[in-house]
Motif scaffolding. Structure first.
Motif, PDB file in Angstrom:
ATOM      1  N   THR A  78     -34.860  10.747   1.086  1.00  0.00           N
ATOM      2  CA  THR A  78     -33.587  10.102   0.760  1.00  0.00           C
ATOM      3  C   THR A  78     -33.055   9.395   2.001  1.00  0.00           C
ATOM      4  N   PRO A  79     -33.180   8.078   2.073  1.00  0.00           N
ATOM      5  CA  PRO A  79     -32.751   7.348   3.268  1.00  0.00           C
ATOM      6  C   PRO A  79     -31.246   7.431   3.493  1.00  0.00           C
ATOM      7  N   ASN A  80     -30.852   7.302   4.738  1.00  0.00           N
ATOM      8  CA  ASN A  80     -29.432   7.167   5.053  1.00  0.00           C
ATOM      9  C   ASN A  80     -28.847   6.011   4.258  1.00  0.00           C
ATOM     10  N   GLY A  81     -27.634   6.202   3.813  1.00  0.00           N
ATOM     11  CA  GLY A  81     -26.970   5.171   3.027  1.00  0.00           C
ATOM     12  C   GLY A  81     -27.258   5.234   1.550  1.00  0.00           C
ATOM     13  N   GLN A  82     -28.159   6.144   1.137  1.00  0.00           N
ATOM     14  CA  GLN A  82     -28.502   6.269  -0.280  1.00  0.00           C
ATOM     15  C   GLN A  82     -28.257   7.678  -0.814  1.00  0.00           C
ATOM     16  N   LEU A  83     -27.487   8.466  -0.094  1.00  0.00           N
ATOM     17  CA  LEU A  83     -27.292   9.852  -0.497  1.00  0.00           C
ATOM     18  C   LEU A  83     -26.472   9.969  -1.777  1.00  0.00           C
ATOM     19  N   CYS A  84     -25.423   9.156  -1.903  1.00  0.00           N
ATOM     20  CA  CYS A  84     -24.531   9.306  -3.052  1.00  0.00           C
ATOM     21  C   CYS A  84     -25.182   8.865  -4.354  1.00  0.00           C
ATOM     22  N   SER A  85     -26.210   8.026  -4.257  1.00  0.00           N
ATOM     23  CA  SER A  85     -26.940   7.571  -5.447  1.00  0.00           C
ATOM     24  C   SER A  85     -28.189   8.399  -5.700  1.00  0.00           C
ATOM     25  N   ASN A  86     -28.465   9.397  -4.859  1.00  0.00           N
ATOM     26  CA  ASN A  86     -29.732  10.136  -4.916  1.00  0.00           C
ATOM     27  C   ASN A  86     -30.914   9.165  -4.853  1.00  0.00           C
ATOM     28  N   ALA A  87     -30.737   8.101  -4.078  1.00  0.00           N
ATOM     29  CA  ALA A  87     -31.775   7.077  -3.878  1.00  0.00           C
ATOM     30  C   ALA A  87     -32.260   6.464  -5.183  1.00  0.00           C
ATOM     31  N   LEU A  88     -31.395   6.457  -6.196  1.00  0.00           N
ATOM     32  CA  LEU A  88     -31.703   5.806  -7.470  1.00  0.00           C
ATOM     33  C   LEU A  88     -31.077   4.418  -7.449  1.00  0.00           C
ATOM     34  N   LEU A  94     -22.749   3.670  -6.115  1.00  0.00           N
ATOM     35  CA  LEU A  94     -22.083   4.909  -5.690  1.00  0.00           C
ATOM     36  C   LEU A  94     -22.115   5.095  -4.184  1.00  0.00           C
ATOM     37  N   ASN A  95     -22.966   4.343  -3.494  1.00  0.00           N
ATOM     38  CA  ASN A  95     -23.033   4.415  -2.030  1.00  0.00           C
ATOM     39  C   ASN A  95     -21.998   3.537  -1.349  1.00  0.00           C
ATOM     40  N   THR A  96     -21.321   2.682  -2.107  1.00  0.00           N
ATOM     41  CA  THR A  96     -20.410   1.698  -1.529  1.00  0.00           C
ATOM     42  C   THR A  96     -19.193   2.374  -0.922  1.00  0.00           C
ATOM     43  N   PRO A  97     -18.894   2.108   0.361  1.00  0.00           N
ATOM     44  CA  PRO A  97     -17.672   2.665   0.947  1.00  0.00           C
ATOM     45  C   PRO A  97     -16.432   2.079   0.276  1.00  0.00           C
ATOM     46  N   GLY A  98     -15.366   2.847   0.242  1.00  0.00           N
ATOM     47  CA  GLY A  98     -14.119   2.351  -0.340  1.00  0.00           C
ATOM     48  C   GLY A  98     -13.187   3.484  -0.687  1.00  0.00           C
ATOM     49  N   GLN A  99     -12.147   3.137  -1.385  1.00  0.00           N
ATOM     50  CA  GLN A  99     -11.103   4.102  -1.734  1.00  0.00           C
ATOM     51  C   GLN A  99     -11.440   4.789  -3.058  1.00  0.00           C
ATOM     52  N   TRP A 100     -12.470   5.615  -3.027  1.00  0.00           N
ATOM     53  CA  TRP A 100     -12.810   6.411  -4.206  1.00  0.00           C
ATOM     54  C   TRP A 100     -11.684   7.402  -4.483  1.00  0.00           C
ATOM     55  N   LYS A 101     -11.437   7.657  -5.760  1.00  0.00           N
ATOM     56  CA  LYS A 101     -10.424   8.639  -6.135  1.00  0.00           C
ATOM     57  C   LYS A 101     -10.842  10.020  -5.640  1.00  0.00           C
ATOM     58  N   THR A 102      -9.894  10.775  -5.128  1.00  0.00           N
ATOM     59  CA  THR A 102     -10.187  12.072  -4.541  1.00  0.00           C
ATOM     60  C   THR A 102      -9.610  13.208  -5.385  1.00  0.00           C
ATOM     61  N   THR A 103     -10.201  14.390  -5.198  1.00  0.00           N
ATOM     62  CA  THR A 103      -9.681  15.636  -5.752  1.00  0.00           C
ATOM     63  C   THR A 103      -9.084  16.427  -4.599  1.00  0.00           C
ATOM     64  N   SER A 104      -7.878  16.903  -4.764  1.00  0.00           N
ATOM     65  CA  SER A 104      -7.234  17.688  -3.706  1.00  0.00           C
ATOM     66  C   SER A 104      -7.810  19.097  -3.680  1.00  0.00           C
ATOM     67  N   PHE A 133     -15.755  10.732  10.246  1.00  0.00           N
ATOM     68  CA  PHE A 133     -16.433   9.861   9.287  1.00  0.00           C
ATOM     69  C   PHE A 133     -15.405   9.314   8.304  1.00  0.00           C
ATOM     70  N   ASN A 134     -15.473   8.012   8.026  1.00  0.00           N
ATOM     71  CA  ASN A 134     -14.497   7.371   7.150  1.00  0.00           C
ATOM     72  C   ASN A 134     -15.186   6.878   5.879  1.00  0.00           C
ATOM     73  N   PRO A 135     -15.020   7.581   4.764  1.00  0.00           N
ATOM     74  CA  PRO A 135     -15.678   7.162   3.510  1.00  0.00           C
ATOM     75  C   PRO A 135     -15.217   5.798   3.012  1.00  0.00           C
ATOM     76  N   ALA A 136     -14.076   5.327   3.499  1.00  0.00           N
ATOM     77  CA  ALA A 136     -13.572   4.036   3.053  1.00  0.00           C
ATOM     78  C   ALA A 136     -14.302   2.869   3.708  1.00  0.00           C
ATOM     79  N   THR A 137     -14.956   3.121   4.847  1.00  0.00           N
ATOM     80  CA  THR A 137     -15.590   2.027   5.584  1.00  0.00           C
ATOM     81  C   THR A 137     -17.047   2.289   5.944  1.00  0.00           C
ATOM     82  N   GLN A 138     -17.546   3.520   5.770  1.00  0.00           N
ATOM     83  CA  GLN A 138     -18.895   3.868   6.207  1.00  0.00           C
ATOM     84  C   GLN A 138     -19.731   4.401   5.049  1.00  0.00           C
TER      85      GLN A 138
END
Length: 198
Positions: A78-88, A94-104, A133-138
């Protein structure tokens, strides 16, 4: 209460996902699955909007983010940058940085897997993105993760829950990265859940 939200979706094969804290694809389906034509999605939830526009299957097949035969070599396969998509590739949005909705969540919280097929688990591995680490930009890579725990086995069940304890040093938006090694076959599922540590 969560169980009431489940309805049949046109998945190619029904498996499961982490519904609490919600994975990116599940959050999109839960929020917009029955309202996906609403133009408000673009303004209210731009990350789900870009995911849906890139490939609607990402939302509809939130149960099926799996790969076969990794033999536990998750990092090597699973290459870096492809973890959130499970390399699919179909889930690359799903790998795109940004303001994803969060769960508190707090420093200790419960993970909840919903598995319609009741596969059970050899184990789960849970990581949290490092401070700084900043999920909104990385995009997420292996070096951005703190390993938190690996569970033991779980018998087949539709709902599996287990507790996560952290050292209390996390604040704000982080990514919880989970690997589910299913028991019935060598199938590996990987997901990102966006959380907000209070």
């Amino acid at each position: 209460m969560v169980a009431c939200t489940f309805v049949w979706t046109p998945t190619a094969s029904a498996h499961g996902t982490i519904v609490g804290p919600a994975t990116r694809a599940y959050q999109c389906w839960q929020t917009w699955g029955s309202n996906h034509t609403n133009p408000a999605m673009q303004q209210q939830d731009p990350m789900c909007y870009q995911a849906f526009r890139s490939n609607a299957d990402t939302m509809w097949n939130w149960m099926s983010a799996l790969r076969d035969g990794l033999g536990g070599n998750f990092q090597g396969a699973t290459p870096n940058g492809q973890l959130c998509s499970n390399a699919l590739s179909r889930n690359n949005s799903l790998n795109t940085p940004g303001q994803w909705k969060t769960t508190s969540v707090g420093s200790n919280f419960t993970m909840h897997l919903y598995d319609q097929a009741s596969h059970g688990a050899d184990y789960f591995r849970v990581y949290i993105s490092k401070n700084g680490f900043n999920p909104a930009t990385q995009t997420l890579g292996w070096g951005n993760l703190d390993f938190i725990t690996q569970t033991g086995r779980f018998a087949p069940a539709k709902d599996i829950r287990f507790n996560i304890s952290t050292n209390g040093s996390y604040r704000g938006h982080h990514v919880v990265f989970t690997i589910w090694q299913a028991s019935h076959l060598d199938q590996a599922y990987m997901w990102c859940s966006d959380v907000n540590f209070g």
